[in-house]
Design a protein around this motif. Structure first.
Motif, short mmCIF file in Angstrom:
data_model
loop_
_atom_site.label_atom_id
_atom_site.label_comp_id
_atom_site.label_asym_id
_atom_site.label_seq_id
_atom_site.Cartn_x
_atom_site.Cartn_y
_atom_site.Cartn_z
N THR A 179 7.85 4.92 4.29
CA THR A 179 8.68 5.84 3.50
C THR A 179 8.60 5.48 2.02
O THR A 179 8.80 4.33 1.64
CB THR A 179 10.15 5.79 3.95
N SER A 180 8.31 6.48 1.19
CA SER A 180 8.25 6.27 -0.27
C SER A 180 9.54 6.71 -0.95
O SER A 180 10.02 6.04 -1.87
CB SER A 180 7.08 7.05 -0.87
N ASN A 211 0.81 -1.21 0.00
CA ASN A 211 0.00 0.00 0.00
C ASN A 211 0.85 1.27 0.00
O ASN A 211 0.30 2.37 -0.05
CB ASN A 211 -0.92 0.01 1.23
N VAL A 212 2.17 1.11 0.08
CA VAL A 212 3.06 2.28 0.04
C VAL A 212 3.32 2.63 -1.42
O VAL A 212 3.98 1.87 -2.14
CB VAL A 212 4.39 1.99 0.77
N THR A 213 2.81 3.75 -1.86
CA THR A 213 2.95 4.13 -3.25
C THR A 213 4.24 4.93 -3.46
O THR A 213 4.71 5.64 -2.58
CB THR A 213 1.76 4.98 -3.73
N ILE A 214 4.82 4.78 -4.64
CA ILE A 214 5.99 5.56 -5.08
C ILE A 214 5.68 5.99 -6.50
O ILE A 214 5.88 5.24 -7.45
CB ILE A 214 7.28 4.73 -5.02
N THR A 215 5.16 7.21 -6.64
CA THR A 215 4.61 7.63 -7.92
C THR A 215 5.23 8.94 -8.38
O THR A 215 5.98 9.58 -7.66
CB THR A 215 3.08 7.81 -7.80
N THR A 216 4.84 9.34 -9.58
CA THR A 216 5.30 10.61 -10.13
C THR A 216 4.49 11.78 -9.60
O THR A 216 4.79 12.93 -9.91
CB THR A 216 5.21 10.59 -11.66
N SER A 217 3.47 11.50 -8.80
CA SER A 217 2.66 12.55 -8.18
C SER A 217 2.67 12.35 -6.66
O SER A 217 1.65 12.00 -6.06
CB SER A 217 1.21 12.51 -8.70
N PRO A 218 3.81 12.55 -6.03
CA PRO A 218 3.94 12.20 -4.62
C PRO A 218 3.08 13.05 -3.69
O PRO A 218 2.64 12.56 -2.65
CB PRO A 218 5.43 12.40 -4.34
N ILE A 219 2.87 14.32 -4.04
CA ILE A 219 2.06 15.17 -3.16
C ILE A 219 0.60 14.73 -3.20
O ILE A 219 -0.05 14.58 -2.15
CB ILE A 219 2.18 16.66 -3.56
#
Length: 371
Positions: free
Chosen positions: A208-209, A80-88
């Protein structure tokens, strides 16, 4: 001798005295209430952003017979911890890690200007137990107190961790001239690698992402540094580190490359490494060891596109954004020769061996303090 006449006691006084005695007896012998016990447990149970409460389980008191609850078990689903190009937009947590030997006010001022929501940012620092390290710790704590206790709400960070390293620094002096002498590099960078690993392994949390490595002498970055770098969706990505200075010849401010650890490998460097002993390392930026690698520091151009990214074989750590999964996979900063590389350059090599390609941005600049 005359007789003594006793004054008759007031019935109201006797009644109040009796009630007071009863209250004292009940207070001394009665067991504590569950709510009071709970409050006492709350006071000694440590809360930390990296873990569940850490107070040990306490057996029930034989006197009170009250069953005390053990600390809760915390469950984390890393899927469920996302690491994306839209972190905010996705509320992704960022860990900013800084090895610090000296405190620079410009570093702290720049940190406060970062536009990434501070409630999603944890700061981690590690400082040596030296005279300079003690002074830096004092100054850092003063700024932290001012920001976290008295600063505007939007400037306050999610949490802040300060570590003191338990090993000796390689160099007593942190002057730039001493730090960059070739003969000091192996010992210096071994200690730097140990410091980075200690900081990383202590602070990396399950939610932490992203991890942003930011040196304490980086005093100027774009405010959107984190979101800018995350938008590239690269496992690890490094901007170009420059230094502003006054050009005496042209009587004006100018800038020059500073970090030469971000590079693309060369046949010459590969051949040099093949002839080295197991404990020898390749160093970049020294005439005595010409590697003829392609240095990202020299690939910048005045009208270059900040969105231009290139693959790298080595990275510097002055400002380096890493997906947390890269570290979770085991990529760390080798304090030993790893394919004849050490510290951040060794980290890039290790990441590549794990299947994570490092990238660099020749025209995206951050600036180092000029001593």
């Amino acid at each position: 001798m005359g007789s003594v006449r006793l004054k008759k006691a007031n019935p109201l006084t006797l009644a109040l005295g009796a009630l007071l005695c009863i209250f004292i007896i009940v207070f001394l012998v009665a067991p504590s209430s569950p709510s009071a016990t709970s409050r006492r447990l709350d006071a000694v149970t440590a809360e930390h952003h990296l873990s569940p409460p850490t107070s040990p389980y306490r057996k029930p008191s034989s006197r009170s017979g009250i069953q005390l609850k053990p600390p809760p078990v915390a469950h984390y689903n890393l899927n469920n911890v996302t690491i994306t190009t839209s972190p905010i937009e996705n509320r992704e947590n960022v860990l900013i890690l800084t090895p610090m030997a000296r405190f620079y006010q410009g570093y702290w001022d720049n940190l406060l200007k970062l536009s990434y929501p501070h409630e999603l940012v944890t700061l981690g620092f590690i400082l040596p137990k030296t005279k300079e390290g003690n002074q830096a710790t004092t100054e850092l704590q003063e700024r932290i107190h001012k920001t976290q206790k008295h600063g505007p709400e939007q400037e306050r960070f999610k949490s802040i961790i300060i570590l003191r390293q338990d090993f000796e620094p390689a160099l007593q002096s942190q002057d730039e001239s001493e730090r960059h002498k070739m003969q000091n590099q192996k010992a210096r960078r071994e200690v730097m690698a140990k410091a980075r690993n200690s900081l990383l392994f202590t602070t990396l949390g399950p939610d932490t992402s992203w991890v942003l490595w930011l040196d304490s002498d980086i005093i100027e970055t774009p405010p959107d540094l984190i979101q800018d770098l995350a938008a590239f969706d690269k496992p690890l990505i490094v901007p170009n580190c420059f230094q502003r200075y006054y050009d005496e010849e042209h009587q004006q401010m100018s800038e020059r490359p500073y970090d030469f650890n971000s590079w693309q490998d060369s046949p010459t460097a590969v051949e040099l490494a093949s002839k080295m002993g197991p404990d020898e390392i390749l160093l970049e930026g020294y005439a005595e060891m010409a590697t003829y690698r392609t240095l990202m520091a020299y690939l910048t151009s005045e009208d270059g596109d900040r969105q231009s990214a290139i693959p790298l074989d080595g990275v510097g750590g002055t400002a380096l954004l890493v997906k947390a999964d890269v570290h979770r996979d085991g990529a760390m900063f080798p304090p030993f020769p790893f394919y004849h590389l050490i510290e951040t350059e060794g980290f890039a090599k290790m990441a590549k061996r794990l299947g994570w390609q490092p990238w660099g941005l020749p025209n995206y600049k951050v600036y180092h303090y000029n001593e």
